[in-house]
Design a protein around this motif. Sequence first.
Motif, PDB file in Angstrom:
ATOM      1  N   GLY A  13      -1.512   1.981   0.963  1.00 34.24           N
ATOM      2  CA  GLY A  13      -2.334   1.470   1.877  1.00 34.24           C
ATOM      3  C   GLY A  13      -2.269   2.469   2.998  1.00 34.24           C
ATOM      4  O   GLY A  13      -2.350   1.744   4.204  1.00 34.24           O
ATOM      5  N   SER A  16      -5.464   2.622   6.189  1.00 30.21           N
ATOM      6  CA  SER A  16      -5.720   1.613   7.370  1.00 30.21           C
ATOM      7  C   SER A  16      -4.354   0.931   8.387  1.00 30.21           C
ATOM      8  O   SER A  16      -3.406   0.920   7.719  1.00 30.21           O
ATOM      9  N   GLY A  17      -4.597   0.299   9.448  1.00 28.15           N
ATOM     10  CA  GLY A  17      -3.487  -0.438  10.139  1.00 28.15           C
ATOM     11  C   GLY A  17      -2.233   0.222  10.108  1.00 28.15           C
ATOM     12  O   GLY A  17      -1.934   1.670  10.707  1.00 28.15           O
ATOM     13  N   LEU A  38      -6.691   2.139  -2.090  1.00 26.77           N
ATOM     14  CA  LEU A  38      -7.579   1.717  -2.797  1.00 26.77           C
ATOM     15  C   LEU A  38      -8.983   2.456  -2.542  1.00 26.77           C
ATOM     16  O   LEU A  38      -9.920   2.828  -3.019  1.00 26.77           O
ATOM     17  N   THR A  62      -5.565   5.039  -5.259  1.00 26.05           N
ATOM     18  CA  THR A  62      -4.539   4.592  -6.256  1.00 26.05           C
ATOM     19  C   THR A  62      -4.728   2.821  -5.906  1.00 26.05           C
ATOM     20  O   THR A  62      -4.853   2.444  -4.753  1.00 26.05           O
ATOM     21  N   ASN A  90       3.660   0.023   1.051  1.00 18.49           N
ATOM     22  CA  ASN A  90       3.135  -0.891   2.289  1.00 18.49           C
ATOM     23  C   ASN A  90       1.643  -1.722   1.994  1.00 18.49           C
ATOM     24  O   ASN A  90       1.744  -2.644   2.797  1.00 18.49           O
ATOM     25  N   GLY A  92      -0.858  -4.400   1.116  1.00 19.38           N
ATOM     26  CA  GLY A  92      -0.698  -5.651   1.072  1.00 19.38           C
ATOM     27  C   GLY A  92      -1.932  -6.208   1.393  1.00 19.38           C
ATOM     28  O   GLY A  92      -2.954  -5.747   2.084  1.00 19.38           O
ATOM     29  N   VAL A 113      -0.721  -7.739  -5.346  1.00 17.29           N
ATOM     30  CA  VAL A 113      -0.691  -6.384  -4.667  1.00 17.29           C
ATOM     31  C   VAL A 113       0.757  -6.261  -4.085  1.00 17.29           C
ATOM     32  O   VAL A 113       1.532  -5.184  -4.017  1.00 17.29           O
ATOM     33  N   GLY A 186       6.041  -8.811  13.106  1.00 14.91           N
ATOM     34  CA  GLY A 186       5.196  -9.979  13.246  1.00 14.91           C
ATOM     35  C   GLY A 186       3.767  -9.717  13.120  1.00 14.91           C
ATOM     36  O   GLY A 186       3.288  -9.072  12.263  1.00 14.91           O
ATOM     37  N   THR A 187       2.992 -10.299  14.057  1.00 21.54           N
ATOM     38  CA  THR A 187       1.460  -9.996  14.094  1.00 21.54           C
ATOM     39  C   THR A 187       1.163  -8.791  14.673  1.00 21.54           C
ATOM     40  O   THR A 187       1.363  -8.405  16.024  1.00 21.54           O
ATOM     41  N   VAL A 188       0.474  -7.746  13.993  1.00 26.02           N
ATOM     42  CA  VAL A 188       0.525  -6.432  14.047  1.00 26.02           C
ATOM     43  C   VAL A 188      -1.109  -6.266  14.395  1.00 26.02           C
ATOM     44  O   VAL A 188      -1.810  -6.799  13.576  1.00 26.02           O
ATOM     45  N   ILE A 193      -6.255  -8.421  11.442  1.00 24.65           N
ATOM     46  CA  ILE A 193      -6.237  -9.475  12.477  1.00 24.65           C
ATOM     47  C   ILE A 193      -7.756  -9.729  12.653  1.00 24.65           C
ATOM     48  O   ILE A 193      -8.084 -10.923  12.832  1.00 24.65           O
TER      49      ILE A 193
HETATM   50  N1  LIG Z   1      -1.092  -6.914  10.401  1.00 23.80           N
HETATM   51  C1  LIG Z   1      -0.153  -7.647  10.496  1.00 23.80           C
HETATM   52  O1  LIG Z   1      -0.042  -8.590  11.535  1.00 23.80           O
HETATM   53  C2  LIG Z   1       0.996  -7.694   9.351  1.00 23.80           C
HETATM   54  C3  LIG Z   1       2.128  -8.476   9.670  1.00 23.80           C
HETATM   55  C4  LIG Z   1       3.142  -8.320   8.722  1.00 23.80           C
HETATM   56  C5  LIG Z   1       3.051  -7.696   7.617  1.00 23.80           C
HETATM   57  N2  LIG Z   1       2.107  -6.918   7.287  1.00 23.80           N
HETATM   58  C6  LIG Z   1       1.813  -6.048   6.223  1.00 23.80           C
HETATM   59  O2  LIG Z   1       1.554  -4.920   6.697  1.00 23.80           O
HETATM   60  C7  LIG Z   1       1.042  -4.267   5.425  1.00 23.80           C
HETATM   61  C8  LIG Z   1      -0.178  -3.408   6.004  1.00 23.80           C
HETATM   62  O3  LIG Z   1      -1.187  -4.484   6.589  1.00 23.80           O
HETATM   63  P1  LIG Z   1      -2.242  -4.035   7.722  1.00 23.80           P
HETATM   64  O4  LIG Z   1      -2.120  -5.218   8.678  1.00 23.80           O
HETATM   65  O5  LIG Z   1      -1.992  -2.674   8.106  1.00 23.80           O
HETATM   66  O6  LIG Z   1      -3.339  -4.212   6.667  1.00 23.80           O
HETATM   67  P2  LIG Z   1      -4.974  -3.502   6.452  1.00 23.80           P
HETATM   68  O7  LIG Z   1      -5.824  -4.442   5.876  1.00 23.80           O
HETATM   69  O8  LIG Z   1      -5.384  -2.850   7.952  1.00 23.80           O
HETATM   70  O9  LIG Z   1      -4.628  -2.289   5.697  1.00 23.80           O
HETATM   71  C9  LIG Z   1      -4.228  -2.363   4.380  1.00 23.80           C
HETATM   72  C10 LIG Z   1      -4.262  -1.278   3.509  1.00 23.80           C
HETATM   73  O10 LIG Z   1      -3.934  -1.386   2.126  1.00 23.80           O
HETATM   74  C11 LIG Z   1      -5.104  -1.153   1.276  1.00 23.80           C
HETATM   75  N3  LIG Z   1      -4.847  -1.781  -0.028  1.00 23.80           N
HETATM   76  C12 LIG Z   1      -5.203  -3.010  -0.214  1.00 23.80           C
HETATM   77  N4  LIG Z   1      -5.021  -3.413  -1.534  1.00 23.80           N
HETATM   78  C13 LIG Z   1      -4.600  -2.075  -1.992  1.00 23.80           C
HETATM   79  C14 LIG Z   1      -4.196  -2.031  -3.638  1.00 23.80           C
HETATM   80  N5  LIG Z   1      -4.191  -2.726  -4.592  1.00 23.80           N
HETATM   81  N6  LIG Z   1      -3.942  -0.818  -3.702  1.00 23.80           N
HETATM   82  C15 LIG Z   1      -3.798   0.270  -2.956  1.00 23.80           C
HETATM   83  N7  LIG Z   1      -4.055   0.103  -1.527  1.00 23.80           N
HETATM   84  C16 LIG Z   1      -4.631  -1.116  -1.249  1.00 23.80           C
HETATM   85  C17 LIG Z   1      -6.314  -1.446   1.889  1.00 23.80           C
HETATM   86  O11 LIG Z   1      -7.692  -0.618   1.426  1.00 23.80           O
HETATM   87  C18 LIG Z   1      -5.954  -0.931   3.116  1.00 23.80           C
HETATM   88  O12 LIG Z   1      -6.309   0.283   3.555  1.00 23.80           O
HETATM   89  C19 LIG Z   1       0.653  -5.266   4.692  1.00 23.80           C
HETATM   90  O13 LIG Z   1       1.612  -5.350   3.588  1.00 23.80           O
HETATM   91  C20 LIG Z   1       0.828  -6.815   5.212  1.00 23.80           C
HETATM   92  O14 LIG Z   1       1.120  -7.585   4.406  1.00 23.80           O
HETATM   93  C21 LIG Z   1       0.953  -6.995   8.482  1.00 23.80           C
END
Ligand SMILES: NC(=O)c1ccc[n+]([C@@H]2O[C@H](COP(=O)([O-])OP(=O)(O)OC[C@H]3O[C@@H](n4cnc5c(N)ncnc54)[C@H](O)[C@@H]3O)[C@@H](O)[C@H]2O)c1
Length: 254
Positions: A13, A16-17, A38, A62, A90, A92, A113, A186-188, A193
């Motif tokens: 992952g 992004s993010g 992905l 992947t 990471n 999700g 996932v 927490g909320t990132v 978002i």
């Molecule tokens: N943003 C939040 O507030 C927050 C809070 C707690 C936990 N999280 C966790 O942090 C992780 C990252 O979240 P984020 O906010 O950066 O999300 P995001 O949506 O910005 O990034 C997620 C990335 O994962 C990739 N992805 C999704 N499904 C996939 C798969 N099957 N195989 C490979 N890549 C895949 C997406 O293409 C994307 O680039 C996640 O596990 C999420 O549950 C996020």
Amino acid sequence: MERLVGKRAIVTGAGSGIGRAIAIRLSQEGARVALADLDEEAAGGVASEIAQAGGETLVKKTDVTRAGEMEALVGAVLDEWGGLDVMVNNAGVGVAGTAPTTGEEGYDFVMDVAVRGTFLGMKYAIPAIRDAGGGSVVNMSSVAALVGIPDRAVYSAAKGAVLAITRAAAIDHVEEGVRVNCIAPGTVDTPWIGRITSGYDDPEEARANMQARQPHGRFVSPEEIAAMAAYLASDESASVIGACMVVDGGVTAR
Ligand SMILES: NC(=O)c1ccc[n+]([C@@H]2O[C@H](COP(=O)([O-])OP(=O)(O)OC[C@H]3O[C@@H](n4cnc5c(N)ncnc54)[C@H](O)[C@@H]3O)[C@@H](O)[C@H]2O)c1
């Protein structure tokens, strides 16, 4: 800080993010980083950012839910860099809903996932890390694994499973020198978002409300999660094993 010089890492992952921020931070600390996502184009964009700063990466499209692709990801790193030291599971996805309002498709999507992806990541990475003489696995859980968050029933279940498999794997592999931990953000402030708030009538108001409910009054930044991931990846955390590192602005302290 250059705590990760010589380490070879995978971040799923990474396009992004939080995953992007972790990949950049691990590289800044000296690691070579394989960016798995992905979305190959997004991962490629992060690779360019890292290359501009002089870092070395490998991009691998992947899907973490497919065993063959996860095995190939680890294999590519072994072929390219001769070993693996750090695995960050990471990737999700989220779905909003209570148990009655969530469809089975949403259940399968989120569980696959988070849980299958983390399981497969550990299945293929742990033997490689063990063969390299030990290292670190960092899984991405959430505060949703620790406290009740409204309208996130299945997401909470998925992140609870990530926490449980983290602890189990930590015990299974501690004697092999493979440390397994997770982070509970927490909320990132990530594109995630924006996807949630865009579903509300007034996205700006929804965003402000989400920030206001954080005890420290703002979102957690992706870089703050990345700092924790870099600590867990480094030898400084040698006695941190099977831990759930909370980085949440105080949400779970309430
Ligand atoms: N943003 C939040 O507030 C927050 C809070 C707690 C936990 N999280 C966790 O942090 C992780 C990252 O979240 P984020 O906010 O950066 O999300 P995001 O949506 O910005 O990034 C997620 C990335 O994962 C990739 N992805 C999704 N499904 C996939 C798969 N099957 N195989 C490979 N890549 C895949 C997406 O293409 C994307 O680039 C996640 O596990 C999420 O549950 C996020």
